[in-house]
Motif scaffolding. Structure first.
Motif, PDB file in Angstrom:
ATOM      1  N   GLN A  65       8.845  -1.616   6.953  1.00  0.00           N
ATOM      2  CA  GLN A  65       9.959  -0.755   6.544  1.00  0.00           C
ATOM      3  C   GLN A  65      10.413  -1.068   5.109  1.00  0.00           C
ATOM      4  OE1 GLN A  65      13.059  -1.037   9.471  1.00  0.00           O
ATOM      5  NE2 GLN A  65      11.830  -0.056  11.071  1.00  0.00           N
ATOM      6  N   PRO A  66       9.521  -0.917   4.113  1.00  0.00           N
ATOM      7  CA  PRO A  66       9.904  -1.191   2.719  1.00  0.00           C
ATOM      8  C   PRO A  66      10.799  -0.094   2.165  1.00  0.00           C
ATOM      9  CG  PRO A  66       7.708  -0.277   2.775  1.00  0.00           C
ATOM     10  CD  PRO A  66       8.130  -0.416   4.213  1.00  0.00           C
ATOM     11  N   GLY A  67      11.477  -0.414   1.084  1.00  0.00           N
ATOM     12  CA  GLY A  67      12.263   0.595   0.400  1.00  0.00           C
ATOM     13  C   GLY A  67      11.435   1.393  -0.585  1.00  0.00           C
ATOM     14  N   LEU A  68      10.298   0.805  -1.020  1.00  0.00           N
ATOM     15  CA  LEU A  68       9.406   1.457  -1.981  1.00  0.00           C
ATOM     16  C   LEU A  68       7.975   1.169  -1.585  1.00  0.00           C
ATOM     17  CD1 LEU A  68       8.778   2.948  -4.669  1.00  0.00           C
ATOM     18  CD2 LEU A  68       9.008   0.733  -5.828  1.00  0.00           C
ATOM     19  N   LEU A  69       7.155   2.212  -1.571  1.00  0.00           N
ATOM     20  CA  LEU A  69       5.724   2.092  -1.281  1.00  0.00           C
ATOM     21  C   LEU A  69       4.949   2.583  -2.491  1.00  0.00           C
ATOM     22  CD1 LEU A  69       3.262   1.654   0.594  1.00  0.00           C
ATOM     23  CD2 LEU A  69       3.631   3.988   1.443  1.00  0.00           C
ATOM     24  N   ILE A  70       4.047   1.738  -2.994  1.00  0.00           N
ATOM     25  CA  ILE A  70       3.202   2.083  -4.137  1.00  0.00           C
ATOM     26  C   ILE A  70       1.761   2.106  -3.667  1.00  0.00           C
ATOM     27  CG2 ILE A  70       2.431   1.407  -6.447  1.00  0.00           C
ATOM     28  CD1 ILE A  70       5.107   0.063  -6.873  1.00  0.00           C
ATOM     29  N   VAL A  71       1.063   3.210  -3.925  1.00  0.00           N
ATOM     30  CA  VAL A  71      -0.330   3.379  -3.505  1.00  0.00           C
ATOM     31  C   VAL A  71      -1.184   3.565  -4.753  1.00  0.00           C
ATOM     32  CG1 VAL A  71      -1.959   4.758  -2.177  1.00  0.00           C
ATOM     33  CG2 VAL A  71       0.377   4.425  -1.326  1.00  0.00           C
ATOM     34  N   ASP A  72      -2.152   2.678  -4.945  1.00  0.00           N
ATOM     35  CA  ASP A  72      -3.008   2.676  -6.132  1.00  0.00           C
ATOM     36  C   ASP A  72      -4.477   2.535  -5.678  1.00  0.00           C
ATOM     37  OD1 ASP A  72      -4.032   2.498  -8.653  1.00  0.00           O
ATOM     38  OD2 ASP A  72      -3.249   0.487  -9.073  1.00  0.00           O
ATOM     39  N   ASP A 121      -4.528   4.915   7.840  1.00  0.00           N
ATOM     40  CA  ASP A 121      -3.933   4.576   9.129  1.00  0.00           C
ATOM     41  C   ASP A 121      -3.410   3.143   9.130  1.00  0.00           C
ATOM     42  OD1 ASP A 121      -4.607   7.121  10.436  1.00  0.00           O
ATOM     43  OD2 ASP A 121      -6.670   6.434  10.242  1.00  0.00           O
ATOM     44  N   GLU A 122      -4.186   2.232   8.556  1.00  0.00           N
ATOM     45  CA  GLU A 122      -3.735   0.829   8.482  1.00  0.00           C
ATOM     46  C   GLU A 122      -2.551   0.690   7.528  1.00  0.00           C
ATOM     47  OE1 GLU A 122      -4.781  -1.653  10.259  1.00  0.00           O
ATOM     48  OE2 GLU A 122      -6.347  -0.516  11.300  1.00  0.00           O
ATOM     49  N   ILE A 123      -2.562   1.448   6.449  1.00  0.00           N
ATOM     50  CA  ILE A 123      -1.462   1.369   5.470  1.00  0.00           C
ATOM     51  C   ILE A 123      -0.159   1.863   6.082  1.00  0.00           C
ATOM     52  CG2 ILE A 123      -0.625   2.324   3.290  1.00  0.00           C
ATOM     53  CD1 ILE A 123      -3.555   2.394   2.368  1.00  0.00           C
ATOM     54  N   LEU A 124      -0.208   2.997   6.763  1.00  0.00           N
ATOM     55  CA  LEU A 124       1.005   3.534   7.384  1.00  0.00           C
ATOM     56  C   LEU A 124       1.486   2.649   8.524  1.00  0.00           C
ATOM     57  CD1 LEU A 124       0.244   7.381   7.409  1.00  0.00           C
ATOM     58  CD2 LEU A 124       1.692   6.076   5.833  1.00  0.00           C
ATOM     59  N   ALA A 125       0.578   2.027   9.258  1.00  0.00           N
ATOM     60  CA  ALA A 125       0.977   1.109  10.323  1.00  0.00           C
ATOM     61  C   ALA A 125       1.697  -0.104   9.747  1.00  0.00           C
ATOM     62  CB  ALA A 125      -0.246   0.682  11.129  1.00  0.00           C
ATOM     63  N   TRP A 162       5.315  -7.340  -1.438  1.00  0.00           N
ATOM     64  CA  TRP A 162       4.187  -7.578  -0.534  1.00  0.00           C
ATOM     65  C   TRP A 162       2.973  -6.802  -1.035  1.00  0.00           C
ATOM     66  CZ3 TRP A 162       4.527 -10.712   3.869  1.00  0.00           C
ATOM     67  CH2 TRP A 162       5.808 -11.180   4.159  1.00  0.00           C
ATOM     68  N   LEU A 163       1.808  -7.470  -1.030  1.00  0.00           N
ATOM     69  CA  LEU A 163       0.558  -6.876  -1.479  1.00  0.00           C
ATOM     70  C   LEU A 163      -0.347  -6.604  -0.279  1.00  0.00           C
ATOM     71  CD1 LEU A 163      -0.253  -9.102  -4.588  1.00  0.00           C
ATOM     72  CD2 LEU A 163       1.013  -6.949  -4.514  1.00  0.00           C
ATOM     73  N   LEU A 164      -0.983  -5.450  -0.299  1.00  0.00           N
ATOM     74  CA  LEU A 164      -1.920  -5.073   0.752  1.00  0.00           C
ATOM     75  C   LEU A 164      -3.121  -4.407   0.105  1.00  0.00           C
ATOM     76  CD1 LEU A 164      -2.727  -4.673   3.728  1.00  0.00           C
ATOM     77  CD2 LEU A 164      -1.439  -2.513   3.693  1.00  0.00           C
ATOM     78  N   CYS A 165      -4.296  -5.005   0.259  1.00  0.00           N
ATOM     79  CA  CYS A 165      -5.534  -4.435  -0.257  1.00  0.00           C
ATOM     80  C   CYS A 165      -6.243  -3.730   0.896  1.00  0.00           C
ATOM     81  CB  CYS A 165      -6.424  -5.515  -0.872  1.00  0.00           C
ATOM     82  SG  CYS A 165      -5.720  -6.279  -2.345  1.00  0.00           S
ATOM     83  N   GLU A 180      -8.194  -3.204  -6.490  1.00  0.00           N
ATOM     84  CA  GLU A 180      -8.147  -4.593  -6.932  1.00  0.00           C
ATOM     85  C   GLU A 180      -7.950  -5.521  -5.745  1.00  0.00           C
ATOM     86  OE1 GLU A 180      -6.132  -5.043 -11.105  1.00  0.00           O
ATOM     87  OE2 GLU A 180      -4.946  -3.605  -9.957  1.00  0.00           O
ATOM     88  N   SER A 181      -8.380  -6.757  -5.893  1.00  0.00           N
ATOM     89  CA  SER A 181      -8.196  -7.766  -4.856  1.00  0.00           C
ATOM     90  C   SER A 181      -6.827  -8.423  -5.002  1.00  0.00           C
ATOM     91  CB  SER A 181      -9.296  -8.824  -4.954  1.00  0.00           C
ATOM     92  OG  SER A 181      -9.197  -9.534  -6.184  1.00  0.00           O
ATOM     93  N   GLU A 182      -6.467  -9.245  -4.003  1.00  0.00           N
ATOM     94  CA  GLU A 182      -5.185  -9.942  -4.071  1.00  0.00           C
ATOM     95  C   GLU A 182      -5.112 -10.877  -5.273  1.00  0.00           C
ATOM     96  OE1 GLU A 182      -7.001  -9.705  -1.354  1.00  0.00           O
ATOM     97  OE2 GLU A 182      -5.759  -9.232   0.416  1.00  0.00           O
ATOM     98  N   ASN A 183      -6.226 -11.556  -5.581  1.00  0.00           N
ATOM     99  CA  ASN A 183      -6.230 -12.486  -6.713  1.00  0.00           C
ATOM    100  C   ASN A 183      -6.061 -11.746  -8.039  1.00  0.00           C
ATOM    101  OD1 ASN A 183      -6.574 -14.782  -5.131  1.00  0.00           O
ATOM    102  ND2 ASN A 183      -8.815 -14.629  -5.165  1.00  0.00           N
ATOM    103  N   GLN A 184      -6.693 -10.593  -8.166  1.00  0.00           N
ATOM    104  CA  GLN A 184      -6.531  -9.812  -9.392  1.00  0.00           C
ATOM    105  C   GLN A 184      -5.096  -9.337  -9.559  1.00  0.00           C
ATOM    106  OE1 GLN A 184      -9.700  -6.967  -8.471  1.00  0.00           O
ATOM    107  NE2 GLN A 184     -10.799  -7.627 -10.306  1.00  0.00           N
ATOM    108  N   LEU A 185      -4.483  -8.872  -8.478  1.00  0.00           N
ATOM    109  CA  LEU A 185      -3.090  -8.436  -8.550  1.00  0.00           C
ATOM    110  C   LEU A 185      -2.167  -9.601  -8.845  1.00  0.00           C
ATOM    111  CD1 LEU A 185      -3.018  -5.930  -5.558  1.00  0.00           C
ATOM    112  CD2 LEU A 185      -2.787  -5.368  -7.982  1.00  0.00           C
ATOM    113  N   LYS A 186      -2.457 -10.747  -8.267  1.00  0.00           N
ATOM    114  CA  LYS A 186      -1.626 -11.927  -8.505  1.00  0.00           C
ATOM    115  C   LYS A 186      -1.668 -12.346  -9.969  1.00  0.00           C
ATOM    116  CE  LYS A 186      -0.955 -16.695  -6.908  1.00  0.00           C
ATOM    117  NZ  LYS A 186      -1.169 -17.359  -8.211  1.00  0.00           N
TER     118      LYS A 186
END
Length: 290
Positions: free
Chosen positions: A93-100, A83-87, A75-78, A55-61
């Motif tokens: 340094q989040p407390g929770l990471l959600i990958v969809d 490699d970019e996600i882990l960087a 924080w949203l990251l599309c 999904e795009s940022e607008n769809q998630l919003k």
């Protein structure tokens, strides 16, 4: 806790820090809605990085506004490059990471396309290593294919700490959450949700919900109690039997004769005399193409 009592019940009290949780289910069952909804509670205590490859940022919003999820700690990251996600996760340094979802990710180390067994296995392994090294809880969404397997063969279950299955009938609003694997709790618990316009609603009393549409004078039905973990939901079981007036044998699995299943016709044959308010017994059913 996650803010959803039914999810906490299945997880064994809540998500464990540094654990990797796989949330699987058919596309459109509500996995993304469930994970975005828990952000409302967890954002009060820690930062969340929500990564979406679908999904795009607008769809998630828009979906977050519909669910009432608004926080500066979310924080949203599309992105689909692992490699970019882990960087980004190392920087934030989040407390929770959600990958969809895990099927959309890829790593440069593999030449195969995203969603392949090699990519799925490698991406999951690197997420697990990041989770253990940094003490970050990671939720990963995995879609189930037509054969009922996660990303093809079940190549992920032995790599993660917890495997959750999100299930539900196609034409109903109720969803069931079960744990197929849980290193920190029981796998016998059952979570019940109701899909509404405002997201997933926890069903604290499944027995009341299951019995709400039962008629008190329904013949051939009884109420039984089944053990599901620490709860005992009540179900309705129905059995219909009647005299067979059709002496012509029917081959099992053979449609009669234009597509209706045999079991449905047998049910009509028994139910009509009892629930038909004076209708005579069904002597024979003939199906004709119009």
């Amino acid at each position: 806790g996650t803010g959803l009592s039914e999810l906490d019940r299945v997880l064994g009290g809540g998500a464990v820090r540094g654990s990797l949780v796989l949330v699987s289910g058919a596309p459109g069952i509500g996995k993304s809605t469930l994970l975005l909804q828990i952000c409302a509670q967890i954002c009060r205590e820690q930062t969340i990085l929500y990564v979406s490859g679908e999904e795009s940022e607008n769809q998630l919003k828009l979906r977050a506004e519909r669910l009432g999820v608004q926080s500066d700690a979310l924080w949203l990251l599309c992105e689909t490059s692992l490699d970019e996600i882990l960087a980004a996760a190392e920087r934030m340094q989040p407390g929770l990471l959600i990958v969809d979802s895990i099927q959309t990710l890829y790593t440069e180390d593999k030449t195969s396309s995203p969603g392949s067994i090699a990519q799925v296995r490698d991406c999951t392994m690197r997420l697990m290593q990041y989770s253990k090294r940094c003490g970050v809880t990671v939720f990963v969404v995995g879609h189930i294919n037509k054969e009922g397997a996660i990303a093809g063969p079940k190549v992920l279950e032995h790599m993660v700490d917890c495997v959750l299955y999100f299930e539900g009938e196609e034409h109903t609003t109720y969803r069931l959450l079960r744990a197929a694997k849980n290193r920190f709790g029981s796998v016998n618990e059952l979570g019940v949700f109701r899909m509404t316009g405002a997201g997933m609603e926890c069903v604290d009393n499944p027995s009341q919900t299951l019995l709400s549409e039962r008629s008190a004078d329904m013949p051939g039905s009884c109420v039984l109690c089944a053990l599901e973990g620490t709860r005992r939901p009540v179900h309705v079981a129905a059995r219909h039997a009647g005299e067979d007036h059709v002496h012509q044998p029917v081959q099992p699995g053979t449609p009669l004769d234009r597509g209706l299943p045999v079991g449905f016709l047998h049910f009509v044959h028994v139910a009509v005399p009892r629930r038909g308010n004076g209708l005579s017994a069904v002597r024979r059913v003939e199906i004709q193409r119009k």
